[in-house]
Design a protein around this motif. Structure first.
Motif, PDB file in Angstrom:
ATOM      1  N   GLY A 159       0.814  -1.225   0.000  1.00 44.70           N
ATOM      2  CA  GLY A 159       0.000   0.000   0.000  1.00 44.70           C
ATOM      3  C   GLY A 159       0.838   1.261   0.000  1.00 44.70           C
ATOM      4  O   GLY A 159       0.383   2.322  -0.381  1.00 44.70           O
ATOM      5  N   ARG A 160       2.080   1.142   0.460  1.00 51.82           N
ATOM      6  CA  ARG A 160       2.943   2.327   0.557  1.00 51.82           C
ATOM      7  C   ARG A 160       4.235   2.095  -0.221  1.00 51.82           C
ATOM      8  O   ARG A 160       4.640   0.954  -0.453  1.00 51.82           O
ATOM      9  N   LEU A 161       4.898   3.209  -0.505  1.00 53.45           N
ATOM     10  CA  LEU A 161       6.136   3.153  -1.260  1.00 53.45           C
ATOM     11  C   LEU A 161       7.298   2.708  -0.380  1.00 53.45           C
ATOM     12  O   LEU A 161       7.441   3.179   0.740  1.00 53.45           O
ATOM     13  N   GLU A 194      10.714   3.392  -0.212  1.00 52.11           N
ATOM     14  CA  GLU A 194      11.773   4.289  -0.705  1.00 52.11           C
ATOM     15  C   GLU A 194      13.146   3.645  -0.687  1.00 52.11           C
ATOM     16  O   GLU A 194      13.947   3.837  -1.584  1.00 52.11           O
ATOM     17  N   MET A 219      13.963   1.623  -3.653  1.00 47.72           N
ATOM     18  CA  MET A 219      13.661   2.199  -4.959  1.00 47.72           C
ATOM     19  C   MET A 219      14.853   2.179  -5.913  1.00 47.72           C
ATOM     20  O   MET A 219      14.716   1.805  -7.078  1.00 47.72           O
ATOM     21  N   ALA A 220      16.028   2.554  -5.404  1.00 43.29           N
ATOM     22  CA  ALA A 220      17.208   2.609  -6.279  1.00 43.29           C
ATOM     23  C   ALA A 220      17.530   1.227  -6.833  1.00 43.29           C
ATOM     24  O   ALA A 220      17.826   1.071  -8.015  1.00 43.29           O
ATOM     25  N   LEU A 243      22.641   9.583   3.762  1.00 43.48           N
ATOM     26  CA  LEU A 243      21.273   9.609   4.292  1.00 43.48           C
ATOM     27  C   LEU A 243      21.178   8.860   5.622  1.00 43.48           C
ATOM     28  O   LEU A 243      20.513   9.298   6.555  1.00 43.48           O
ATOM     29  N   GLY A 284      19.803   9.544   9.616  1.00 42.00           N
ATOM     30  CA  GLY A 284      18.575   8.804   9.912  1.00 42.00           C
ATOM     31  C   GLY A 284      17.529   8.907   8.817  1.00 42.00           C
ATOM     32  O   GLY A 284      16.362   8.590   9.020  1.00 42.00           O
ATOM     33  N   LYS A 285      17.956   9.376   7.625  1.00 45.80           N
ATOM     34  CA  LYS A 285      16.975   9.547   6.543  1.00 45.80           C
ATOM     35  C   LYS A 285      16.704   8.244   5.803  1.00 45.80           C
ATOM     36  O   LYS A 285      15.703   8.121   5.112  1.00 45.80           O
ATOM     37  N   HIS A 314      13.375   0.101   7.700  1.00 45.86           N
ATOM     38  CA  HIS A 314      12.203   0.368   6.858  1.00 45.86           C
ATOM     39  C   HIS A 314      12.267  -0.318   5.494  1.00 45.86           C
ATOM     40  O   HIS A 314      11.405  -0.106   4.645  1.00 45.86           O
ATOM     41  N   ILE A 349      -0.256  -2.250   4.881  1.00 49.23           N
ATOM     42  CA  ILE A 349      -1.433  -1.713   5.558  1.00 49.23           C
ATOM     43  C   ILE A 349      -2.471  -2.837   5.620  1.00 49.23           C
ATOM     44  O   ILE A 349      -2.441  -3.749   4.786  1.00 49.23           O
TER      45      ILE A 349
END
Lengths: 288, 343
Positions: free
Chosen positions: B256-258, B260, B263-264, B283, B287-288, B293, B299
């Motif tokens: 349901g969510r991306l 990130e 992604m790369a 990053l 902590g980015k 995660h 969801i």
């Protein structure tokens, strides 16, 4: 009390968690209730429609229908989420509703068109009011020169966004002034940061990013501020590459809109997650 | 008398300078009126192009305070009000070779336009007896883009083109290409699609300037998006742009969510992503990018999301089949319309 169905968008859960924190804090201080839409999904990030346009319509129809069920207007904090949701809404209101509703009904949802989709910046100006905001300012950002960087998807295309004149907008500058800071009108203020082509056209993207930061610096700004977390990522996280692409030397902090507001409302930089930035924001806050 | 000042960018083939002209304000006039007035009363050496004065020929596009527009249909008073000033800056279109003053060179553009073959290559089934028919539904698919007047406004403000024009074409070229790809009578969509992809269709930055600037209400960015989708449908999938766009659908259907963090790797593949490690570390240090995660929990409504996407696609498919049947009735020479059969 003002109340909205909050659509945070994926990056606020990931790389831009500081924007989530800042948004929540600012809303709280202003007495705006944000109820996160339960079970919201990614808007498609302005890429999904290139792979599957129908899927983009379907997920955003569902996102809006969820807010309708709550009986609240949708509030976003990301330009691209705003564009994707508003584009879907535009299509749904112009005939696509019939295509989507049988599918939504299976999940107990229906799109009727009752929930408008707004952005935090627009909400502050139109629903909340800058005069009221001014009264809440505890620490005016006096002397701070702020380059308001809009980002594409809060202005364009105007037939979908339509909040203000796309060629000569002033909502950000009005807001910056309301916080006691001085807006800087810089050459690249309406240019594209390149975020959406970072994988397919990296060199051009970094040039775009570097150009915006350099233009803001040349305009005499202490920092940039943007209503879009994607633009903020680009201006901050990719600032080293951007600098190399345009042969620039100096750094410029890039703030989320809600961080700038949060500072004026009296929150500390730490409370607003500014330690998570790649470009040091310390210079900006020295002596404050 | 209210005076209006025009700061116009001049170019004599070598030198470029800004020249100021002042006119008495007259209400209800256009930018083109001002240009003609300046040329006729103040400076006959000023060069610009214009012809129809009705937003049909596309010759008079210029930039007013940095925004490309057709001079003939842009009200002067609207510009004065927009910019809250009695001084306007007029410049030639960007991303064009300059000839003189506000006059740009279209010849290189015509060559770039030809790269995507903007002409009909009729299917072999058509002949002079049966004609080259299409249904009203199919005509609707190409009608809008046939309105492009080649004014160049979209190209002038295109952020990608300004960055680098060697691996990308003008938005109007993609619009013309889409018009023929969508034409039910054309036999060569794959050739065009492949040319569009090779000329940078996946490099558009999504800035929406072309859509915003088109005086005819066309949407080149949407045309680029449609070309991308068509290319995928025809199997042209070996591109980082395709993998990137697909990752959004995959993630939405999965959780349901991306995601990130991945992604790369999904877009560029593991090997190429290794080059991004310094960036990833940058990053992570703030902590980015949180490794925790990388594998987000779905969801709880994710099955519902999948079902909705599927159901909407099914009903769209049913609608398309119905449309195709109607279209066939128009193009099949064996099915004659009642009126003609009676002849």
């Amino acid at each position: 009390m003002m109340k909205y169905a909050f659509f945070p968008g994926c990056v606020l859960e990931g790389a831009s968690q500081e924007a989530y924190t800042a948004t929540t804090k600012v809303a709280q201080a202003l007495g705006i209730e944000l109820v996160e839409i339960p079970g919201w999904t990614c808007c498609g990030g302005s890429h999904l429609q290139d792979y599957d346009k129908t899927a983009a319509l379907a997920v955003n129809a569902r996102n809006i229908a969820l807010a309708e069920k709550m009986g609240l207007p949708v509030l976003t904090v990301c330009n691209t989420c705003t564009l994707m949701l508003r584009e879907a809404k535009h299509e749904l209101d112009n005939g696509a509703k019939e295509l989507v509703n049988p599918a939504l009904q299976q999940a107990g949802l229906e799109y009727t068109g009752t929930s408008p989709v707004t952005h935090f910046l627009w909400m502050l100006i139109k629903d909340y009011g800058l005069d009221k905001l001014k009264k809440k300012v505890k620490r005016p950002l006096k002397g701070m020169k702020v380059a308001g960087y809009y980002g594409c998807h809060i202005l364009r295309p105007p037939h979908i966004m339509g909040f203000e004149d796309h060629a000569n907008p002033h909502s950000l500058e009005d807001l910056i002034r309301a916080l006691g800071a001085e807006p800087v009108l810089f050459d690249a203020r309406l240019k594209c940061c390149g975020f959406h082509s970072v994988f397919t056209s990296k060199e051009d993207t970094m040039k775009a990013t570097g150009t915006i930061n350099l233009s803001a610096l040349e305009g005499g700004a202490d920092c940039t501020v943007t209503p879009c977390p994607l633009c903020q990522m680009q201006l901050d996280m990719y600032q080293p590459e951007g600098k190399r692409a345009v042969n620039a030397n100096d750094d410029i902090p890039a703030l989320h809109l809600t961080q700038l507001i949060g500072l004026a409302l009296g929150y500390t930089a730490e409370e607003l997650g500014m330690k998570r930035h790649i470009v040091n924001t310390g210079i900006l806050l020295a002596g404050r | 008398m209210r005076k209006i000042t025009f700061k116009i960018q001049r170019f004599d083939g070598q030198e470029s300078w800004i020249q100021e002209y002042t006119l008495d304000h007259q209400p209800g006039k256009t930018i083109l009126w001002a240009l003609i007035q300046i040329k006729e009363t103040l400076d006959p050496s000023l060069n610009f192009t214009a012809s129809c004065r009705h937003a049909i020929c596309g010759a008079c596009a210029v930039r007013v305070n940095g925004q490309a527009t057709l001079a003939c249909e842009t009200p002067l008073d609207k510009m004065l009000k927009r910019w809250e000033s009695d001084t306007l800056i007029l410049e030639p279109l960007q991303n064009f070779k300059l000839i003189r003053d506000l006059v740009v060179d279209w010849e290189p553009k015509a060559e770039r336009l030809a790269e995507l073959k903007p002409w009909l290559m009729p299917k072999d089934e058509f002949n002079k007896e049966s004609g080259c028919r299409q249904s009203p539904e199919d005509f609707k698919k190409i009608n809008k883009n046939s309105d492009c007047i080649l004014c160049g406004c979209c190209a002038s403000e295109c952020n990608k083109l300004s960055g680098n024009n060697s691996d990308f074409l003008e938005p109007f070229v993609f619009t013309k290409a889409q018009r023929f790809v969508a034409d039910s009578r054309d036999k060569n969509p794959v050739e065009r699609l492949s040319a569009a992809i090779n000329h940078g269709a996946w490099k558009c930055q999504h800035c929406q300037e072309c859509v915003t600037k088109c005086p005819k209400g066309l949407s080149p960015a949407e045309d680029i998006s449609n070309l991308r989708q068509e290319a995928i449908a025809k199997g042209l999938v070996e591109h980082s742009g395709v993998r990137h766009a697909k990752a959004f659908l995959d993630d939405i259907q999965k959780t349901g969510r991306l995601n990130e963090g991945m992604m790369a790797v999904k877009t560029d593949g593991l090997v190429k992503s290794i080059g991004n490690i310094p960036f990833a570390l940058r990053l992570m240090s703030k902590g980015k990018l949180n490794p925790a995660h990388m594998f987000p929990k779905p969801i709880k409504e994710v099955a519902e999301v999948r079902a909705i996407i599927l159901a909407v696609k099914e009903s769209e498919k049913a609608r398309n089949i119905a449309n195709a049947k109607r279209s066939e009735a128009h193009t099949n020479p064996d099915i004659q319309r009642p009126k003609e059969a009676a002849k």
